[in-house]
Design a protein around this motif. Structure first.
Motif, PDB file in Angstrom:
ATOM      1  N   TYR A  38      46.754  28.541  52.500  1.00  0.00           N
ATOM      2  CA  TYR A  38      46.059  28.307  51.242  1.00  0.00           C
ATOM      3  C   TYR A  38      44.957  29.338  51.098  1.00  0.00           C
ATOM      4  O   TYR A  38      44.324  29.734  52.091  1.00  0.00           O
ATOM      5  CB  TYR A  38      45.489  26.880  51.204  1.00  0.00           C
ATOM      6  N   ASN A  59      58.262  23.323  44.955  1.00  0.00           N
ATOM      7  CA  ASN A  59      57.608  24.621  45.032  1.00  0.00           C
ATOM      8  C   ASN A  59      58.409  25.559  45.922  1.00  0.00           C
ATOM      9  O   ASN A  59      58.896  25.178  46.991  1.00  0.00           O
ATOM     10  CB  ASN A  59      56.190  24.469  45.580  1.00  0.00           C
ATOM     11  N   ALA A  99      46.856  23.675  45.080  1.00  0.00           N
ATOM     12  CA  ALA A  99      46.722  22.575  46.039  1.00  0.00           C
ATOM     13  C   ALA A  99      45.251  22.264  46.266  1.00  0.00           C
ATOM     14  O   ALA A  99      44.378  23.108  46.056  1.00  0.00           O
ATOM     15  CB  ALA A  99      47.390  22.947  47.362  1.00  0.00           C
ATOM     16  N   THR A 120      49.479  18.727  45.540  1.00  0.00           N
ATOM     17  CA  THR A 120      49.703  19.856  44.639  1.00  0.00           C
ATOM     18  C   THR A 120      49.906  19.373  43.211  1.00  0.00           C
ATOM     19  O   THR A 120      50.311  18.234  42.968  1.00  0.00           O
ATOM     20  CB  THR A 120      50.938  20.665  45.076  1.00  0.00           C
TER      21      THR A 120
END
Length: 533
Positions: free
Chosen positions: A105, A143, A447, A474
């Motif tokens: 992330y 995703n 996210a 998310t």
């Protein structure tokens, strides 16, 4: 006494770590998406001692409690790259390692496309999002790696042609009268012509003479034909008393001028002649739509292969009714180069009806027409032709001004090469193609975590999930409390230099003070040792 040594040492170590944190923050003052860190301390292990007022405690120094990440919003830097992205609000971009399924992330939105079309950050990690379904134009599935293929976009065959025109209400009559009168009778002398300002109907005309109470009556029956040459199933009758060798104008409202013969024919003897508007078989220049229409408009349509073809739509004022309604014929024609037959081809035709206010009252609804284009495309391609309010740009009218096309559109397009991409605030990645189409391809996913403070820093501006952070949840940008995307922007580091310099001074002074504790304790011990002398 000796415990003060260890208290001083703990102070030295803690303030050293604080300086390390400050140094790292200052080093990353220009790192995109960097979030500043803050060192916090805690006191440690107190020893209970007896005092005059009871039990008291003496501490044993300090320790580094935590190094917290401050996720405050950084300012935005505007760039010229559409794939430079910044998050305005909470959330992280999801990126996957190209060598494994490991997910990370980041707040750093420097993304580019590699040679395979993957949308990656500078370290090669691939941005994640949901692919947009072509049929529903909505993101679906899970995703996945965002991969923008360099392949041409698929063509789309035209399914609808919308056209809004104004047709001149007092347009000249366009048609052809067959001046040869068939049959043996001599009731009418050639030629038969159209009356000025009138609109004779197209069809097969039969003229018969009859005698009623000594008066000679001429009856003309027309079997109407459309532009394709087929009978329309409608017949119209005109009748009136006539005399020999007399000129008649607009006979019984038929729109025809003629002169009767010097000797009127016998009863039941018939004469025939034809009037044509559009002609299915283009035998001559006088019988093709170019010369027999009042107005025409052309539009490009696309077949199943994405090949362009010109569809010509011709309009001809056909006739006027007794109730002051105007009937116009339209004909869709493919030229020789666009038709599978290799010849000019009348594909289909219909009528438009206007009232005396110029308003379209019939014929404007969608009409499905089957086109057979050339060059290997799927044949009998169904295309809706719309001239009414569903055209997409208003409805057709009939006013006494020059005929013109006010609006026309069609929904097909050829294959196109990807020129560039743009990203919306909702994270929609759109491809702009050379055929003028803009297609939504992916929606970027963001996210967030219940405890983002517990994320693990992995370097390269990446964070990873931990047990303490909890799993990532998310959503699309702007949904579920997540921020929106700012394209052509990068989030700058949220390090504040003034604050860091102050923290550096405080840590420095703290280090100096703790070193004085150690030297002072050493001097006290030295004096204690001197007592033995």
């Amino acid at each position: 006494m000796l415990s003060s040594f260890f208290s001083g040492i703990s102070g030295l170590m803690s303030n050293t770590q604080s300086i390390n944190v400050v140094g790292n923050n200052i080093a990353n003052v220009n790192t995109v998406g960097y979030k500043t860190s803050r060192a916090t301390f805690e006191d440690v292990l107190y020893q209970s001692i007896n005092g005059a007022s009871g039990t008291s405690q003496v501490g044993r120094g300090t320790a580094l409690s935590s190094v917290d990440t401050l996720f405050s919003q950084g300012s935005f830097e505007t760039t010229s790259e559409p794939t430079d992205l910044a998050i305005g609000g909470q959330g992280f971009f999801l990126v996957n390692s190209p060598d494994s399924d490991s997910r990370y992330y980041t707040r750093a939105g420097q993304f580019r496309f590699d040679k395979e079309g993957n949308m990656t950050n500078p370290a090669g990690y691939i941005l994640q999002g949901r692919e947009i379904d072509r049929s529903t134009n909505a993101p679906g599935g899970v995703n996945k790696d965002i991969v923008i293929s360099p392949e041409p976009s698929k063509p789309r065959a035209t399914e609808k042609i919308g056209m809004a025109v104004n047709l001149q209400s007092d347009a000249d009559w366009k048609g052809v009268v067959d001046s040869t009168l068939g049959g043996a009778g001599t009731s009418i002398s050639a030629p038969v012509t159209a009356s000025e300002g009138k609109y004779p109907r197209s069809g097969d005309y039969t003229a018969t003479m009859s005698t009623v109470a000594g008066a000679r009556t001429l009856t003309i029956v027309v079997q109407e034909r459309g532009p394709d040459g087929e009978l329309t199933g409608v017949s119209t009758t005109y009748a009136g008393t006539v005399a020999a060798a007399t000129a008649y104008t607009n006979f019984d409202g038929s729109g025809l001028d003629f002169t009767t013969a010097a000797a009127l024919g016998a009863d039941t003897t018939a004469q025939t002649f034809d009037i044509s508007g559009f002609k299915y078989a283009y035998e001559s220049a006088s019988q093709n739509p170019t010369s027999t229409s009042n107005y025409s408009s052309s539009i490009t349509a696309y077949d199943s292969l994405g090949q362009a073809h010109v569809v010509n739509v011709y309009f001809r004022k056909s006739y006027e009714t007794d109730t002051d309604q105007s009937i116009w014929e339209w004909s869709a024609v493919l030229g020789a180069n666009d038709s599978v037959t290799g010849e000019d081809t009348l594909v289909d035709w219909g009528t438009l009806t206007f009232n005396n206010n110029g308003t379209l009252i019939a014929g404007g609804d969608p009409v499905s027409v089957n086109f057979c284009f050339s060059q290997g495309a799927v044949q009998d391609q169904a295309i809706e032709l719309v001239f009414g309010s569903d055209s997409g740009g208003g409805t057709s009218t009939q006013y006494p001004i020059a005929s013109t096309t006010n609006f026309q559109t069609q929904d097909g397009y050829p294959p196109g090469v990807l020129m560039n991409v743009t990203v919306s605030a909702e994270g929609i990645i759109s491809g702009h193609y050379s055929n003028g189409q803009i297609l939504d391809l992916y929606q970027i996913a963001l996210a967030n975590f219940n405890n983002s403070q517990a994320l693990r820093r992995e370097g390269s501006n990446l964070f990873s999930e931990t047990l303490d952070s909890g799993p990532a949840y998310t959503n699309a940008p702007g949904g579920g409390g997540l921020g929106k995307i700012n394209p052509n922007s990068l989030e700058q580091s949220n390090v504040d230099l003034a604050t860091e310099f102050v923290k550096m001074i405080v840590a420095q002074r703290g280090f100096q003070a703790n070193s004085r504790v150690i030297t002072t304790t050493d001097e006290v011990l030295q004096e204690l040792m001197n007592l033995k002398r």
